[in-house]
Scaffold this motif. Sequence first.
Motif, PDB file in Angstrom:
ATOM      1  N   LEU A  16       0.817  -1.209   0.000  1.00  0.00           N
ATOM      2  CA  LEU A  16       0.000   0.000   0.000  1.00  0.00           C
ATOM      3  C   LEU A  16       0.852   1.261   0.000  1.00  0.00           C
ATOM      4  CD1 LEU A  16      -3.036  -0.928   2.270  1.00  0.00           C
ATOM      5  CD2 LEU A  16      -2.926  -0.729  -0.207  1.00  0.00           C
ATOM      6  N   ILE A 184      -1.853  -0.085   8.554  1.00  0.00           N
ATOM      7  CA  ILE A 184      -2.541  -1.043   7.699  1.00  0.00           C
ATOM      8  C   ILE A 184      -2.959  -2.234   8.551  1.00  0.00           C
ATOM      9  CG2 ILE A 184      -2.419  -2.354   5.570  1.00  0.00           C
ATOM     10  CD1 ILE A 184      -1.981   0.731   5.359  1.00  0.00           C
ATOM     11  N   ASN A 214      -7.120  -3.629   5.062  1.00  0.00           N
ATOM     12  CA  ASN A 214      -6.602  -4.277   3.858  1.00  0.00           C
ATOM     13  C   ASN A 214      -7.108  -5.717   3.794  1.00  0.00           C
ATOM     14  OD1 ASN A 214      -5.134  -4.446   1.467  1.00  0.00           O
ATOM     15  ND2 ASN A 214      -3.297  -5.198   2.504  1.00  0.00           N
ATOM     16  N   PHE A 237      -9.176  -1.237   1.749  1.00  0.00           N
ATOM     17  CA  PHE A 237      -8.690  -1.681   0.456  1.00  0.00           C
ATOM     18  C   PHE A 237      -9.151  -3.117   0.253  1.00  0.00           C
ATOM     19  CE2 PHE A 237      -5.546  -2.789  -2.760  1.00  0.00           C
ATOM     20  CZ  PHE A 237      -5.354  -1.594  -3.438  1.00  0.00           C
ATOM     21  N   ASN A 261     -10.319   0.725  -5.430  1.00  0.00           N
ATOM     22  CA  ASN A 261      -9.042   0.787  -4.728  1.00  0.00           C
ATOM     23  C   ASN A 261      -8.271   2.061  -5.073  1.00  0.00           C
ATOM     24  OD1 ASN A 261      -9.349  -1.599  -3.274  1.00  0.00           O
ATOM     25  ND2 ASN A 261      -8.588  -2.854  -4.966  1.00  0.00           N
TER      26      ASN A 261
END
Length: 342
Positions: A16, A184, A214, A237, A261
């Motif tokens: 990411l 994340i 994520n 995401f 995304n």
Amino acid sequence: MKIAFVGKGGSGKTTLSALFIRHLAAAGRPVLAVDADINQHLGPALGLTDDQAAALPALGARLPEIKEYLRGSNPLIRSAEEMIKTTPPGRGSRLLRIVEENPVYTACARPVALDEGSVRLLATGAFAEEDLGVACYHSKVGAVELLLNHLVDGREEYVVTDMTAGSDSFASGLFTRFDLTFLIAEPTRKGVSVYRQYRDYARDFGVRIRVVGNKVQGPGDLDFLRREVGEDLLASFGQSDWVRRLEQGARPPLRALEPANRAVLSELRAAADAAYELRDPRRYTEQAVLFHLRNAESWANAKVGTDLAAQVDPDYVLGADTAVPVGGAVPAGEPTAAGAAV
């Protein structure tokens, strides 16, 4: 602005962070990318081959050159040997800017061409054989802390740092060097446990954290993150065929990333831009001094053989665009950027 990506190992923080870097570069924004993870994967995530990534110069191996340059004519720092990872700048120090040429970038940074735009990449360097069993990785990451202490950046200029996994970032003051930290988190108990650790450690230092979910596969995953993370959740995401192709060695263009995304990347940029408007140069400088004094007292004074508290310039604040003494303009003749000759 200075942005960090953190998260549990395997959470996808490097992927990411690389996507965010590419998103910024595609928009024509200046980006300095920094791989500060013990596992050096940011270069390959940006499209470098393994051989190209291995050939990147290591910041940790060039600390003497970096220190000598940043020291400049600062009268409080008698020699580069007396500088440590937390040494703060003062009047006479040389500073780094994102958009410039300087000896530090010449020695350590390498341009990376992307399908849309390009960036500069810095890497701490992986463990060498001689480090095994005798060295701490945070001594290598210290080069990043020293650079960020001496870096001035402006609006729509970005430093994006891929940090070490988990809560290892708290072994130094590096975690305070950012306008915003993206954590994340996968929608699992282990995924959010790192968030809780980071949130609790960061609370006393005013570190801004936004969580990016994520590998989110559906409403149940999203509900779990909302329940566990609350208002800190910025975006999520989803599963990505684009990322899968990238991890298999292909080089898909950024424009082929799934629209949902890509929208997440835009949300990250908006959050980063908003955090820049809230930055407090005085607090940033005070925190640099705090960790410098802690390190001086705990180990550095004994190692260097002098009281490193004397390196602190008490009336100096590193500003958002330049560095000025508190309450005044830059004195005539004082270098405020790294463009001066060594």
